[in-house]
Design an enzyme around this catalytic site. Structure first.
Site, short mmCIF file in Angstrom:
data_model
loop_
_atom_site.label_atom_id
_atom_site.label_comp_id
_atom_site.label_asym_id
_atom_site.label_seq_id
_atom_site.Cartn_x
_atom_site.Cartn_y
_atom_site.Cartn_z
CG ASP A 96 -2.05 1.00 1.11
OD1 ASP A 96 -2.32 1.46 -0.01
OD2 ASP A 96 -2.67 1.32 2.13
CD GLU A 146 -5.80 4.99 4.89
OE1 GLU A 146 -5.24 5.70 5.72
OE2 GLU A 146 -5.18 4.21 4.13
CD GLU A 163 -5.55 2.96 0.17
OE1 GLU A 163 -4.77 2.31 -0.58
OE2 GLU A 163 -5.35 3.09 1.39
CG ASP A 168 -5.41 0.43 4.02
OD1 ASP A 168 -5.38 -0.71 4.50
OD2 ASP A 168 -4.56 1.31 4.29
NE ARG A 176 -7.01 6.68 9.86
CZ ARG A 176 -6.32 6.59 8.73
NH1 ARG A 176 -5.06 6.22 8.76
NH2 ARG A 176 -6.91 6.84 7.57
CD GLN A 227 -2.20 4.79 10.72
OE1 GLN A 227 -3.43 4.79 10.67
NE2 GLN A 227 -1.45 5.32 9.78
CE LYS A 234 -2.99 2.44 7.44
NZ LYS A 234 -3.86 3.26 6.57
CB THR A 290 -7.13 -4.71 2.55
OG1 THR A 290 -6.13 -4.30 3.49
CG2 THR A 290 -7.11 -3.77 1.35
CD GLU A 330 -7.13 12.83 4.52
OE1 GLU A 330 -6.67 13.70 3.75
OE2 GLU A 330 -7.44 11.69 4.15
#
Length: 399
Positions: free
Chosen positions: A118, A191, A193, A225, A229, A232, A245, A249, A350
């Site tokens: 990734d 995420e 992607e 993904d 958090r 992480q 992570k 996926t 975000e």
């Protein structure tokens, strides 16, 4: 493009200028390769056998890997053949009995994933994450504009769209806490992607040049993904993502052939400084793919893949520059797709700015029972749009 005789497909997001591959089964039958046209699946194996194609056996397999291993020349020939079957009225009597509604089949993970890498290829995403995680330091680390940063993920936890995602547990430590604690993630995220699926392998000790991207990459999948958090943030220094992570996926059921996206290539926004020669691509090419992120039935973001800093070909070149070999079924992902505007951010990290700015519905991160769906469209050769496979997953409580 010649019009298709498949009425359900004509003018749809899955018209004959798309024709993605997947793996399907019907009750009491083994999984095998199919091609989507409209809301139908073409059971290719009996048609290929009837026409005595040299590679008819690849359509009887429970994954796309044998087909992908045949290489670019065969991929192109099969696409031409499939297009002819679905546009030539004289082929209708042969083909039509083998068209099955998507709603009547079970779809499976399309690829036997060999390795999973990734990347972190969006300037906007990397900048946002740097500001959130390292507010008192430079948002981008010194290497970011010189190479496509990535990490090697866990191939065994790549799952097909529709698979439930169990909330992961692990160590987490808030800045205000003196010591870590163990428990379910409280900051579960997505995420948005794109994933790129390798068909043609490369030899150990060799390198794949930027210009050779299309010789190795078979097609694209939508990819989520999933990210914990809090796990992480505690684990990622100094070696990067691991348990935050590796629990899941999700990828789409459908793999869109690279050839279907010929009209979607665009110039990247720009790279400064100029990359080293092995990453130089003249005018690096990205893809004009629009993404839609839906949580609980509400669209929360629309990230544009065209805004990415590093190109797919540059990611592949960097992944192999040390001599690491490619295998059929390798999967590499773009990293979170985020644009410059708030409504273009491809993760809840975000969108909620690290949990400090709740969304309109009050959420910051994912709750148990949330269903996340990612949708993708791109320009098609006919001047309209085509759809890449969507990705869906529902969060279930930690065990």
């Amino acid at each position: 493009m010649t019009d298709t005789w498949v009425e359900e497909a004509a003018g749809s997001l899955f018209d004959v200028d798309n024709l993605p591959y997947g793996v399907f089964s019907r009750a009491g039958e083994e999984p095998r390769v199919g091609v989507r046209v409209g809301d139908l699946v073409l059971d290719v194996a009996p048609v290929a056998a009837a026409e005595m194609l040299d590679v008819h056996h690849v359509f009887q397999e429970p994954s796309l890997n044998p087909l992908m291993a045949e290489g670019r020349q065969v991929w192109g020939s099969l696409r031409t053949w499939l297009t002819g079957l679905l546009t030539d009225e004289t082929e209708r009597d042969l083909v039509e009995p083998h068209l099955v509604p998507v709603a009547d089949v079970t779809l499976h993970l399309p690829v036997e994933v060999a390795d999973y890498v990734d990347f972190y290829a969006s300037l906007e995403h990397a900048t946002n994450v740097g500001r959130i995680f390292r507010p008192d330091a430079e948002a981008l680390l010194p290497n970011w504009r010189h190479l496509p940063v990535g990490y090697h993920g866990r191939a065994g936890t790549v799952v097909a769209s529709g698979t439930d995602v169990v909330r992961p547990a692990g160590q987490r430590k808030a800045p205000s806490e003196d010591a870590p604690t163990y428990g379910p993630s409280q900051r579960l995220d997505i995420e948005a992607e794109l994933g790129f699926v390798v068909g043609t392998p490369s030899a150990l000790g060799s390198r794949v040049a930027v210009a050779d991207f299309a010789d190795h990459v078979f097609g694209l999948v939508g990819l989520n993904d999933w990210s914990a958090r809090d796990l992480q943030a505690w684990e990622y220094v100094p070696l990067g993502p691991f348990l935050g992570k590796s629990f899941a996926t999700s990828v789409s059921h459908w793999v869109t052939p690279l050839e279907a996206l010929a009209a979607a290539w665009v110039d990247l926004p720009g790279q400064d400084p100029t990359p080293l020669p092995y990453l130089a691509d003249g005018s690096p090419r990205g893809l004009d793919i629009a993404v839609e992120v839906e949580i609980g039935g509400q669209v929360v973001s629309r990230p544009p893949y065209s805004s990415m800093y590093w190109s797919p070909a540059q990611m592949l070149a960097h992944m192999t520059v040390n001599g690491a070999s490619l295998r059929t079924g390798d999967l590499f992902a773009s990293g979170t797709i985020s644009g410059a505007e708030r409504e273009q951010r491809g993760s809840l990290l975000e969108l909620s700015w690290g949990g400090r700015e709740p969304l309109a519905d009050g959420r910051t991160f994912l709750e148990d029972g949330d269903t996340v769906t990612l949708r993708y469209t791109a320009p098609s050769a006919s001047g309209g749009r085509l759809a890449l496979g969507e990705v869906t997953g529902t969060v279930v409580p930690a065990v």
